[in-house]
Design a protein around this motif. Structure first.
Motif, PDB file in Angstrom:
ATOM      1  N   VAL A 164       1.752  -6.464  11.978  1.00 13.00           N
ATOM      2  CA  VAL A 164       1.507  -5.262  12.790  1.00 13.00           C
ATOM      3  C   VAL A 164       0.111  -5.322  13.400  1.00 13.00           C
ATOM      4  O   VAL A 164      -0.099  -4.972  14.569  1.00 13.00           O
ATOM      5  N   GLY A 165      -0.864  -5.768  12.581  1.00 19.21           N
ATOM      6  CA  GLY A 165      -2.258  -5.854  13.024  1.00 19.21           C
ATOM      7  C   GLY A 165      -3.146  -4.991  12.159  1.00 19.21           C
ATOM      8  O   GLY A 165      -2.985  -3.760  12.125  1.00 19.21           O
ATOM      9  N   ASN A 166      -4.069  -5.618  11.442  1.00 17.29           N
ATOM     10  CA  ASN A 166      -4.942  -4.886  10.518  1.00 17.29           C
ATOM     11  C   ASN A 166      -5.754  -3.792  11.196  1.00 17.29           C
ATOM     12  O   ASN A 166      -6.183  -2.832  10.561  1.00 17.29           O
ATOM     13  N   GLU A 167      -5.962  -3.956  12.511  1.00 15.46           N
ATOM     14  CA  GLU A 167      -6.805  -2.997  13.238  1.00 15.46           C
ATOM     15  C   GLU A 167      -6.052  -1.737  13.654  1.00 15.46           C
ATOM     16  O   GLU A 167      -6.659  -0.773  14.135  1.00 15.46           O
ATOM     17  N   LYS A 168      -4.743  -1.708  13.447  1.00 18.17           N
ATOM     18  CA  LYS A 168      -3.927  -0.565  13.867  1.00 18.17           C
ATOM     19  C   LYS A 168      -4.097   0.626  12.905  1.00 18.17           C
ATOM     20  O   LYS A 168      -4.655   0.498  11.821  1.00 18.17           O
ATOM     21  N   ASN A 169      -3.560   1.773  13.327  1.00 16.51           N
ATOM     22  CA  ASN A 169      -3.556   2.973  12.474  1.00 16.51           C
ATOM     23  C   ASN A 169      -2.408   2.855  11.474  1.00 16.51           C
ATOM     24  O   ASN A 169      -1.242   3.031  11.843  1.00 16.51           O
ATOM     25  N   ILE A 170      -2.740   2.554  10.227  1.00 14.85           N
ATOM     26  CA  ILE A 170      -1.722   2.257   9.214  1.00 14.85           C
ATOM     27  C   ILE A 170      -1.960   3.100   7.962  1.00 14.85           C
ATOM     28  O   ILE A 170      -3.094   3.208   7.483  1.00 14.85           O
ATOM     29  N   ILE A 171      -0.878   3.678   7.449  1.00 15.55           N
ATOM     30  CA  ILE A 171      -0.943   4.440   6.195  1.00 15.55           C
ATOM     31  C   ILE A 171       0.074   3.851   5.224  1.00 15.55           C
ATOM     32  O   ILE A 171       1.265   3.743   5.545  1.00 15.55           O
ATOM     33  N   ASN A 241      -0.311   7.116  -4.473  1.00 14.47           N
ATOM     34  CA  ASN A 241      -1.528   6.863  -3.699  1.00 14.47           C
ATOM     35  C   ASN A 241      -1.273   6.992  -2.205  1.00 14.47           C
ATOM     36  O   ASN A 241      -0.146   6.814  -1.731  1.00 14.47           O
ATOM     37  N   ILE A 242      -2.351   7.252  -1.467  1.00 15.87           N
ATOM     38  CA  ILE A 242      -2.346   7.177  -0.005  1.00 15.87           C
ATOM     39  C   ILE A 242      -3.507   6.268   0.395  1.00 15.87           C
ATOM     40  O   ILE A 242      -4.666   6.572   0.102  1.00 15.87           O
ATOM     41  N   LEU A 243      -3.180   5.151   1.027  1.00 14.03           N
ATOM     42  CA  LEU A 243      -4.170   4.176   1.469  1.00 14.03           C
ATOM     43  C   LEU A 243      -4.166   4.131   2.992  1.00 14.03           C
ATOM     44  O   LEU A 243      -3.087   4.170   3.613  1.00 14.03           O
ATOM     45  N   ILE A 244      -5.337   4.026   3.601  1.00 18.99           N
ATOM     46  CA  ILE A 244      -5.399   4.006   5.068  1.00 18.99           C
ATOM     47  C   ILE A 244      -6.212   2.817   5.563  1.00 18.99           C
ATOM     48  O   ILE A 244      -7.122   2.329   4.902  1.00 18.99           O
TER      49      ILE A 244
END
Length: 308
Positions: A164-171, A241-244
């Motif tokens: 997806v891309g580490n720089e994207k908005n990911i949760i 957990n919630i990781l962002i």
């Protein structure tokens, strides 16, 4: 925008087909019947209404029918999730799911392994006011298994994040069956540490040091005494957990609202000093009592949408 995760503890439907735990065999001596199913749906609905999330990841939902019944009960009580998805590509007893007020650009199911011992991970992509957001619902192997099993899930998740891309908005959210500092706490538990001290949540997802491709565990934003979603033998644990991704820590199109992470600790969710889980007797033939909620507390975080 409020995002949450909640392990609802064995929300089984009443269909006679499909793999079920013995105490959830419909219309049997265990009393998993219309009456108790309705109470379970009503109780979980009450909790989700109190959460009032825009997007919620659920764990331990048996089927699409159970998810639809929950969604209908929520709608009858004034909370409507137009969009929904559950993992359905593997016949495990319980699955992960999403309910969302925002439409999905796509949904994708990640197979961890072909074994029923591993639950699939559910990915959804949203576009909110021109900003893409990727969410991954997880339910990793319980502590009945060693850390190597949770690492297996973590590696599949990490591989997909890199695509997806580490720089994207990911949760990344859900029941990881891992503490936010698992790498410290599990060293005392030899039966879990079969990986030379490496953990899925901390090492594979990179939550220890905050670097370019690291994930930030939002529990660090809460007071230490409030960092829990589960109680095991009187001890509080943060299994959910919630990781962002790092981009959500910046004041961009979508950003995390600092210090907004919390569990839902309403009084009715507790009985004495324990979480008021769904009650099933411990008799030779377990019987449902028609009381309780779940053995987990929901975890909630807020995000700001910065639109032009």
């Amino acid at each position: 925008m409020k995002i949450a995760t909640y392990n609802v503890e064995n929300l089984f439907d009443l269909n006679k087909n499909g793999y079920k735990y013995k105490e959830y065999k419909p219309f049997s001596k265990s009393l998993w019947n219309k009456k108790n199913y309705k109470i379970k749906l009503q109780n979980i609905t009450k909790v989700i209404i109190d959460i009032d999330a825009d997007i919620i990841a659920l764990q331990e939902v048996h089927s699409i029918d159970a998810l639809k019944d929950l969604r209908l009960m929520l709608k009858k009580n004034g909370l409507y999730y137009q969009y929904y998805k559950i993992t359905d590509k593997k016949p495990t007893a319980i699955h992960v799911a999403f309910l969302s007020k925002f439409p999905f650009i796509y949904t994708k199911e990640l197979q961890v392994t072909s074994s029923y011992k591993y639950r699939n991970i559910l990915e959804i992509k949203l576009n909110i006011d021109g900003e893409n957001l990727y969410l991954f619902a997880n339910h990793w192997k319980a502590k009945s298994g060693p850390e190597s099993m949770r690492i297996t899930s973590a590696k599949i998740l990490r591989k997909r994040v890199q695509e997806v891309g580490n720089e994207k908005n990911i949760i990344l959210l859900g029941d990881f069956n891992s503490d936010y500092e698992e790498y410290i706490k599990f060293k005392r538990k030899r039966r879990h540490n079969d990986t030379g001290g490496k953990t899925g949540i901390n090492h594979v997802l990179r939550t220890i040091k905050q670097e370019k491709n690291s994930f930030y565990n939002l529990w660090y934003d809460a007071k230490e005494k409030d960092r829990y979603s589960y109680i095991f033998r009187g001890k509080k644990e943060a299994l959910d957990n919630i990781l962002i991704s790092q981009s959500l820590l910046k004041k961009g199109g979508i950003s995390y609202v600092k210090a907004s992470i919390r569990n839902l600790d309403k009084k009715y969710l507790f009985k004495k000093k324990n979480i008021y889980r769904w009650q099933v007797s411990r008799a030779r033939v377990p019987k449902h009592k028609g009381k309780g909620y779940s053995d987990h507390l929901p975890v909630i975080a807020k995000f700001k949408i910065n639109t032009n």
